[in-house]
Motif scaffolding. Sequence first.
Motif, short mmCIF file in Angstrom:
data_model
loop_
_atom_site.label_atom_id
_atom_site.label_comp_id
_atom_site.label_asym_id
_atom_site.label_seq_id
_atom_site.Cartn_x
_atom_site.Cartn_y
_atom_site.Cartn_z
N ARG A 1 5.14 23.59 0.24
CA ARG A 1 6.04 23.01 -0.75
C ARG A 1 7.44 23.61 -0.70
NH1 ARG A 1 5.65 20.69 -5.73
NH2 ARG A 1 3.37 20.77 -5.68
N ILE A 2 8.44 22.73 -0.87
CA ILE A 2 9.82 23.14 -1.13
C ILE A 2 10.03 23.04 -2.64
CG2 ILE A 2 12.25 22.58 -0.78
CD1 ILE A 2 11.50 21.43 1.93
N PRO A 3 10.45 24.08 -3.30
CA PRO A 3 10.58 24.04 -4.76
C PRO A 3 11.42 22.84 -5.22
CG PRO A 3 10.90 26.28 -3.99
CD PRO A 3 10.83 25.41 -2.77
N GLY A 4 10.86 22.12 -6.21
CA GLY A 4 11.58 20.99 -6.78
C GLY A 4 11.43 19.70 -6.01
N THR A 5 10.64 19.67 -4.94
CA THR A 5 10.48 18.47 -4.12
C THR A 5 9.00 18.14 -3.94
OG1 THR A 5 12.49 19.05 -2.88
CG2 THR A 5 11.04 17.41 -1.90
N GLN A 6 8.69 16.89 -4.10
CA GLN A 6 7.31 16.45 -3.86
C GLN A 6 6.98 16.54 -2.38
OE1 GLN A 6 6.85 12.46 -5.50
NE2 GLN A 6 5.29 13.23 -6.87
N THR A 7 5.80 17.05 -2.09
CA THR A 7 5.32 17.00 -0.72
C THR A 7 4.84 15.58 -0.40
OG1 THR A 7 3.05 17.59 -1.29
CG2 THR A 7 4.59 19.40 -0.86
N ILE A 8 4.66 15.32 0.88
CA ILE A 8 4.15 14.01 1.28
C ILE A 8 2.75 13.80 0.72
CG2 ILE A 8 3.44 12.63 3.28
CD1 ILE A 8 5.74 13.93 4.83
N GLU A 9 1.94 14.85 0.72
CA GLU A 9 0.58 14.73 0.18
C GLU A 9 0.61 14.39 -1.30
OE1 GLU A 9 -3.60 17.27 0.15
OE2 GLU A 9 -1.70 18.28 0.54
N GLU A 10 1.49 15.04 -2.06
CA GLU A 10 1.59 14.76 -3.49
C GLU A 10 2.07 13.34 -3.74
OE1 GLU A 10 2.59 19.18 -5.33
OE2 GLU A 10 4.21 17.89 -4.64
N PHE A 11 3.02 12.89 -2.95
CA PHE A 11 3.53 11.54 -3.13
C PHE A 11 2.42 10.51 -2.87
CE2 PHE A 11 5.42 7.62 -1.53
CZ PHE A 11 6.38 7.35 -2.50
N MET A 12 1.63 10.72 -1.82
CA MET A 12 0.54 9.80 -1.52
C MET A 12 -0.52 9.83 -2.62
SD MET A 12 1.18 8.12 1.21
CE MET A 12 2.22 8.17 2.66
N ALA A 13 -0.78 11.01 -3.17
CA ALA A 13 -1.79 11.11 -4.22
C ALA A 13 -1.34 10.39 -5.48
CB ALA A 13 -2.07 12.58 -4.53
N ARG A 14 -0.04 10.25 -5.69
CA ARG A 14 0.46 9.62 -6.91
C ARG A 14 0.26 8.11 -6.89
NH1 ARG A 14 4.95 7.07 -8.64
NH2 ARG A 14 5.88 7.17 -6.58
N ARG A 15 0.45 7.45 -5.75
CA ARG A 15 0.37 5.99 -5.75
C ARG A 15 -0.53 5.43 -4.64
NH1 ARG A 15 -1.08 2.64 -7.66
NH2 ARG A 15 -0.29 0.55 -8.07
N PHE A 16 -0.48 6.04 -3.47
CA PHE A 16 -1.28 5.51 -2.37
C PHE A 16 -2.77 5.67 -2.65
CE2 PHE A 16 -3.54 6.47 1.65
CZ PHE A 16 -3.40 5.24 2.27
N THR A 17 -3.18 6.85 -3.08
CA THR A 17 -4.60 7.09 -3.34
C THR A 17 -5.15 6.15 -4.41
OG1 THR A 17 -4.38 9.40 -2.64
CG2 THR A 17 -6.31 8.82 -3.96
N PRO A 18 -4.46 5.93 -5.55
CA PRO A 18 -4.98 4.95 -6.51
C PRO A 18 -5.08 3.53 -5.95
CG PRO A 18 -3.37 6.38 -7.57
CD PRO A 18 -3.32 6.68 -6.10
N ALA A 19 -4.12 3.15 -5.10
CA ALA A 19 -4.19 1.81 -4.51
C ALA A 19 -5.43 1.67 -3.62
CB ALA A 19 -2.93 1.53 -3.71
N VAL A 20 -5.69 2.70 -2.82
CA VAL A 20 -6.90 2.67 -1.98
C VAL A 20 -8.14 2.67 -2.86
CG1 VAL A 20 -8.23 3.98 -0.29
CG2 VAL A 20 -5.75 3.76 -0.03
N ALA A 21 -8.11 3.44 -3.96
CA ALA A 21 -9.25 3.46 -4.87
C ALA A 21 -9.50 2.09 -5.48
CB ALA A 21 -9.02 4.50 -5.97
N THR A 22 -8.43 1.35 -5.76
CA THR A 22 -8.58 -0.01 -6.29
C THR A 22 -9.31 -0.89 -5.29
OG1 THR A 22 -6.57 0.18 -7.62
CG2 THR A 22 -7.33 -2.04 -7.09
N CYS A 23 -8.92 -0.81 -4.03
CA CYS A 23 -9.59 -1.60 -2.99
C CYS A 23 -11.06 -1.22 -2.87
CB CYS A 23 -8.88 -1.42 -1.65
SG CYS A 23 -7.16 -1.98 -1.63
N ASN A 24 -11.32 0.09 -2.89
CA ASN A 24 -12.72 0.54 -2.78
C ASN A 24 -13.53 0.11 -4.00
OD1 ASN A 24 -12.14 1.79 -0.34
ND2 ASN A 24 -11.73 3.77 -1.28
N THR A 25 -12.91 0.13 -5.18
CA THR A 25 -13.62 -0.28 -6.39
C THR A 25 -13.98 -1.76 -6.35
OG1 THR A 25 -12.52 1.43 -7.70
CG2 THR A 25 -13.46 -0.43 -8.90
N VAL A 26 -13.03 -2.58 -5.92
CA VAL A 26 -13.29 -4.02 -5.83
C VAL A 26 -14.41 -4.28 -4.83
CG1 VAL A 26 -12.32 -6.23 -5.10
CG2 VAL A 26 -11.00 -4.71 -6.56
#
Length: 429
Positions: free
Chosen positions: A288-313
């Motif tokens: 991590r760079i202080p004050g900046t989202q990592t790529i992993e954090e960014f994906m966990a914020r929106r990409f992971t829920p989107a994939v979870a939606t597909c898996n749930t359906v």
Amino acid sequence: MPQLPPDYPGRFELADEVHARPPEPLELPSRATYVAVMVDPVDRESERAHVVRLFEAFGVEPPDAGLTQFSASLGELRIKWERHGEFSGYVFLLPGLSPTPFTEPATTRLPAGWLETIPGQTIVAAHAKLVAGAEAVPDPQALSDHFAGNIVVGSSIGEGAGYAFTDFKIHADGCARFVLMDRGLTPRQAGRMLQRLLEIEAYRMLALLALPMAREQLPRIVQIERSLETLTGAIAHEGADEERLLQELTRTAAQIEHELTATQYRFGATRAYAELVRTRIAELREVRIPGTQTIEEFMARRFTPAVATCNTVSQRLHELADRVAQASGLLATRVGIAREKQNQALLASMNRRAQLQLRLQKAVEGLSMAAIVYYAAGLVGYVVKGGKAAGLPLDAELIVGLSIPVLAGVAYLVLRRARRHLASSERDS
């Protein structure tokens, strides 16, 4: 050299698989453009012909037919091409930087009109550049001119050997942007990091292809669930029309099967691509760079829920199919029990009719025996009368009267023997 047994078919291809799609080494500074296009199987030949035209334009020998990946130098420009299952990826590399960020990408060295006529539809396009990194931690705000003022996502990668930044947005030129800063990356390592960043973008987009499909399926799933709830409620009540309910369940099962057939390939691909995204992010070895989202954090914020939606359906569709199968099984059991009761009643009715027929048959046999005795006694009377007319001293009435018991006994024995023979024939059959 020792002789070996015959090679297993495909041995060398399998051994070379771990060396497939190697990264291109990057010299500092460099710029790159990545384009991934969805290609129909019928367009694969035209895709190769298009690549051949590019090589001919630069006067370079084209790659051999049948290759699924290659890299080659076209003068100062270097091209890397990879064919995947449902898409093809093009990477164009050029040394040096443009005067202002991303204004002169590597694709400016391509012949006019060649890039836009690549067979297929663009799913990913991205520009990237490799620059020297300062000793101090870079300020993401200082990179805002590279990303049109958007929020920058990034981190230290390769255990401090470099930095990677992006905004994961498509800019006015239709491309995403990546900045890779070198703080000790070897050319091969820089190539690997760039390849991972581009693959994260490609697999992210490919994983999300199922999201519109999942959103479209959600209202249908809710409708099917409500319909199934009504049907199962009707099944629980006695006196329901089982045949109609079974037809409704069959129609619902066919509808769910249709939805599964139409969506499961895409949902399965989403799971596979999402796992590749997670793998590529882990390979970056972010800090991590202080004050900046990592790529992993960014994906966990929106990409992971989107994939979870597909898996749930996908999971809900499978669960609906299982519930319909269970309800159909229960209803089929009820229908089977009802039919079994009807069959038992029918068999009981047939048994009663058979008993009546047997009684009637016995009555008819009794009458038949009387008729046989009557006619046989008549024949005996005629014979006696004939003998009397011939002069024999016979009493016709006495003889006929005495013959009746004998004739009755003979008729009884004959009928009894016939019944036994019939019963024996039925047992043998």
